[in-house]
Design a protein around this motif. Sequence first.
Motif, PDB file in Angstrom:
ATOM      1  N   LYS A 190       0.821  -1.208   0.000  1.00 23.91           N
ATOM      2  CA  LYS A 190       0.000   0.000   0.000  1.00 23.91           C
ATOM      3  C   LYS A 190       0.860   1.265   0.000  1.00 23.91           C
ATOM      4  O   LYS A 190       0.525   2.250  -0.647  1.00 23.91           O
ATOM      5  N   ASP A 259      -5.760   2.347  -4.188  1.00 29.46           N
ATOM      6  CA  ASP A 259      -7.102   2.714  -3.721  1.00 29.46           C
ATOM      7  C   ASP A 259      -7.956   3.237  -4.870  1.00 29.46           C
ATOM      8  O   ASP A 259      -9.135   2.922  -4.982  1.00 29.46           O
ATOM      9  N   ASP A 260      -7.365   4.047  -5.708  1.00 27.76           N
ATOM     10  CA  ASP A 260      -8.030   4.579  -6.899  1.00 27.76           C
ATOM     11  C   ASP A 260      -7.321   3.960  -8.097  1.00 27.76           C
ATOM     12  O   ASP A 260      -6.446   4.578  -8.723  1.00 27.76           O
ATOM     13  N   TYR A 261      -7.691   2.739  -8.428  1.00 27.82           N
ATOM     14  CA  TYR A 261      -6.907   1.886  -9.314  1.00 27.82           C
ATOM     15  C   TYR A 261      -6.566   2.546 -10.649  1.00 27.82           C
ATOM     16  O   TYR A 261      -5.386   2.675 -11.001  1.00 27.82           O
ATOM     17  N   GLN A 264      -4.461   5.964 -10.250  1.00 25.60           N
ATOM     18  CA  GLN A 264      -3.136   5.759  -9.649  1.00 25.60           C
ATOM     19  C   GLN A 264      -2.235   4.906 -10.533  1.00 25.60           C
ATOM     20  O   GLN A 264      -1.028   5.156 -10.621  1.00 25.60           O
TER      21      GLN A 264
END
Length: 384
Positions: A190, A259-261, A264
């Motif tokens: 992450k 998180d924001d595929y 990101q």
Amino acid sequence: MLKQFLLVSAICFATQTSAKLDTLPEEFSDFSLDRDITISYDDLDMLLDMTVIDLGRSDRRFRKSKANIGTRMRAHKNNDTALEANRFFYEEVTTSKLKEGFHKVRVSLEKVPDQVPLNALVLDEQLAYWLNLYTTALLEKLIEHYPVIDTQELLFGEQSILDEEFIHVAGYQLSLNDIQHNIVFKKFGKNKPIVMYGFHQGNIGSPNLRKEAYKGSEVYHQLVENGEEFVNSNRGMQVRGNNKLYLSLYYKQVEALFDDYENQLKNHIEDYTEGDLKNSVELADNFQLSIDDWGINDLYRTERTFGASTATNRAALLNAVASASGDVGVGAVNSSYISDAFMERTVEFGRFPPEVWEKLKQLNTKRKENRGSVKIKDLDANQE
């Protein structure tokens, strides 16, 4: 003034059986701030140096479908990726005692927590450990199943080698997917999605197989090198037509790292793209995951040439690479370069540098006395 102390509480080690990994246990989730303990991978370095051919960075050339005069090549549907990725001497390793070396190294790595708890290592050392264990175990399984040309069924079929729980660490029964998704991605990914490039899958279309082991002090630099090589290759990213961006299907496997595929991942590709394509990537509105090459990254079966000194393309030169590098390739088939004595030394006591042993003795003494896992806590000197 703060002073660090090693506080020890309970650890249980498996005897005959291992537990499945359902959640990230304390032994794998904690870490130390003490950089004195490092793991040696001299044996794995030697194996990889002998068995991996480094073909260098992609020049984004397509392989011509028609071979030069005097040369015949096995058909390969991915002419845009066929000249890329490092190669492994599966043909030679599977017929020699070198294949035993990967098994011995894997078993040796499994025993590391018997000598020092993993949570007594700093995060970089832990990451290098998991990546090396994964790489060694994966190669061991691929060697076991070789010859195979297309790896897709082997990796993602009903009897996937990625799901097989044949790895045993600190009392836990692990699969290759456990190491990648349940340990490395959850613990490191992450904050540092660059870890995705440490998971070679035995085929041309996956991140590169390095010619060296990962080292704790260098692991992120090594991963960045892998990322730069992959993104700037045809198998990682291509721009076609009006700035239409196409990415490797491998990126579907790492969706959990973002998180924001979509946003990101596109930003990540923009950051790593080099040269003339950078502007095109930035202008692309979206991307499509469609690039794949499941062909195993062996030396001959994918790109076999026959009697052709006139061949000039990079694939045709693979045989020349093998012939010219006897010390690290075909010449390694006799396996004399890795003696039984060397392998036994590594399995028994060679995994840690000599200067680390006194510290390990003290740590293991405390662990036995307290039967605990290692945590790092900062205590005021007045609390001693």
